[in-house]
Design a protein around this motif. Sequence first.
Motif, mmCIF file in Angstrom:
data_model
loop_
_atom_site.group_PDB
_atom_site.id
_atom_site.type_symbol
_atom_site.label_atom_id
_atom_site.label_comp_id
_atom_site.label_asym_id
_atom_site.label_seq_id
_atom_site.Cartn_x
_atom_site.Cartn_y
_atom_site.Cartn_z
ATOM 1 N N THR A 288 -22.139 -30.717 72.190
ATOM 2 C CA THR A 288 -21.951 -30.402 70.771
ATOM 3 C C THR A 288 -22.339 -28.964 70.455
ATOM 4 O O THR A 288 -21.816 -28.377 69.505
ATOM 5 C CB THR A 288 -22.758 -31.363 69.879
ATOM 6 N N SER A 289 -23.212 -28.369 71.270
ATOM 7 C CA SER A 289 -23.581 -26.965 71.054
ATOM 8 C C SER A 289 -22.400 -26.031 71.289
ATOM 9 O O SER A 289 -22.420 -24.872 70.856
ATOM 10 C CB SER A 289 -24.747 -26.568 71.969
ATOM 11 N N LYS A 347 -22.581 -37.211 72.210
ATOM 12 C CA LYS A 347 -22.755 -38.156 71.105
ATOM 13 C C LYS A 347 -21.592 -39.115 70.946
ATOM 14 O O LYS A 347 -21.686 -40.071 70.167
ATOM 15 C CB LYS A 347 -22.955 -37.390 69.800
ATOM 16 N N GLY A 348 -20.488 -38.875 71.636
ATOM 17 C CA GLY A 348 -19.322 -39.742 71.514
ATOM 18 C C GLY A 348 -18.062 -39.011 71.908
ATOM 19 O O GLY A 348 -18.059 -37.784 72.087
ATOM 20 N N ILE A 349 -16.972 -39.762 72.055
ATOM 21 C CA ILE A 349 -15.675 -39.180 72.379
ATOM 22 C C ILE A 349 -14.924 -38.950 71.073
ATOM 23 O O ILE A 349 -14.666 -39.885 70.312
ATOM 24 C CB ILE A 349 -14.868 -40.091 73.312
ATOM 25 N N LEU A 361 -20.071 -36.807 63.673
ATOM 26 C CA LEU A 361 -21.191 -36.587 64.585
ATOM 27 C C LEU A 361 -22.311 -35.795 63.932
ATOM 28 O O LEU A 361 -23.356 -35.574 64.539
ATOM 29 C CB LEU A 361 -20.720 -35.828 65.839
ATOM 30 N N GLY A 362 -22.075 -35.375 62.691
ATOM 31 C CA GLY A 362 -23.087 -34.625 61.966
ATOM 32 C C GLY A 362 -23.029 -33.127 62.191
ATOM 33 O O GLY A 362 -23.995 -32.410 61.895
ATOM 34 N N LEU A 363 -21.893 -32.627 62.698
ATOM 35 C CA LEU A 363 -21.753 -31.191 62.968
ATOM 36 C C LEU A 363 -21.326 -30.431 61.721
ATOM 37 O O LEU A 363 -20.748 -30.993 60.798
ATOM 38 C CB LEU A 363 -20.755 -30.978 64.101
#
Length: 363
Positions: A288-289, A347-349, A361-363
């Motif tokens: 996610t980064s 965190k997931g696909i 995902l909260g991004l």
Amino acid sequence: MNIEEFFDRIISVKTDEDGNLNIIDQTLLPGEIKRINLNTKEEIWEAIKKLRVRGAPAIGVCAALGIAKTASQVQADNYADFEREFLGLKDYFASSRPTAVNLFWALNRMEDTLKSHKEKDIDEIKEILFKEADNIRNEDIAISRGIGELGFKLLKKLKRNGKEIGIMTHCNAGTLATAKYGTATAPMYMALENGFLGSDMHVYCDETRPLLQGARLTAFELSNACITTTLQCDNMASVLMKSGKIDIIFVGCDRVARNGDAANKIGTSGLAIIAKHYGIPFYVCAPTSTIDMNTATGDDIPIEIRDSDEVTDMWYKERMAPENIDVYNPAFDVTDHSLITGIITEKGICKYPFDKAFEKLGL
């Protein structure tokens, strides 16, 4: 050699018992496994620029450890002076590579750590910076493992008695490119940890011109992990996919835009176009980064143009192109989101529409 012994041997970035930043010089692989210490800001900058350390997550880890190391050498009597020196180091390291968002993410996180402890003594701040850099490294290991576990679930669905799973990958998004498991290789390594044999999988590695990361690094990694591995030239991918030998494709990436466009090593976009033609699932493995919600589309991602001698001279005993010929050598291309089956994060696909999936995902 078991899988943990394998990892211990080729971890790309670590610190030794004296706190020195230590890397494998990836420019020498596969012929020589040489570890070198990086002690000065110039050595760290050069190692990132010249690809002695490479791969977006590994660059981030190296930058975090590197700025902690060099900041510890700063002599300052007060916070203001120390902050000024730190920010100078940050700008210097940030100039080494323009595309890998993990570099800037890690440096920004280290700056945030510095500023959140400005009331403490300078020596204490230095220790906190080292701890934060180590946190970044440990988190990267957990992130890669999370990506690997999700990718492994996809592999389990493909496993059939008596038939190996055909996997294709491009460049190197493996242990050498991260703190441990890799991103695009993490599903394969998790398969080994969960009882798969190396012969249950057959990984086809694109050589990845012009720097040959697939040939020098991924093929080196996977074969040393006893996974059945075949190397092919980049322009052979279409023939291989048409043959029916490829079940799934995993690639890494250096930056993902908000709409799901993904920048990865040059040649990835062409691979995705061919996979789409043959109906082969194409997955981008991205921490996610690496997802940059401030970058709207792939058109906004800066693409590094590298030296011409990587095409004309490197790897050859004699120059393989006419003198004074113009050379176009972009380090990356951008794969359009419409070509991507899914983006595997820790965190997931995520699937289309990617911006909505990222937001969940909260991004």
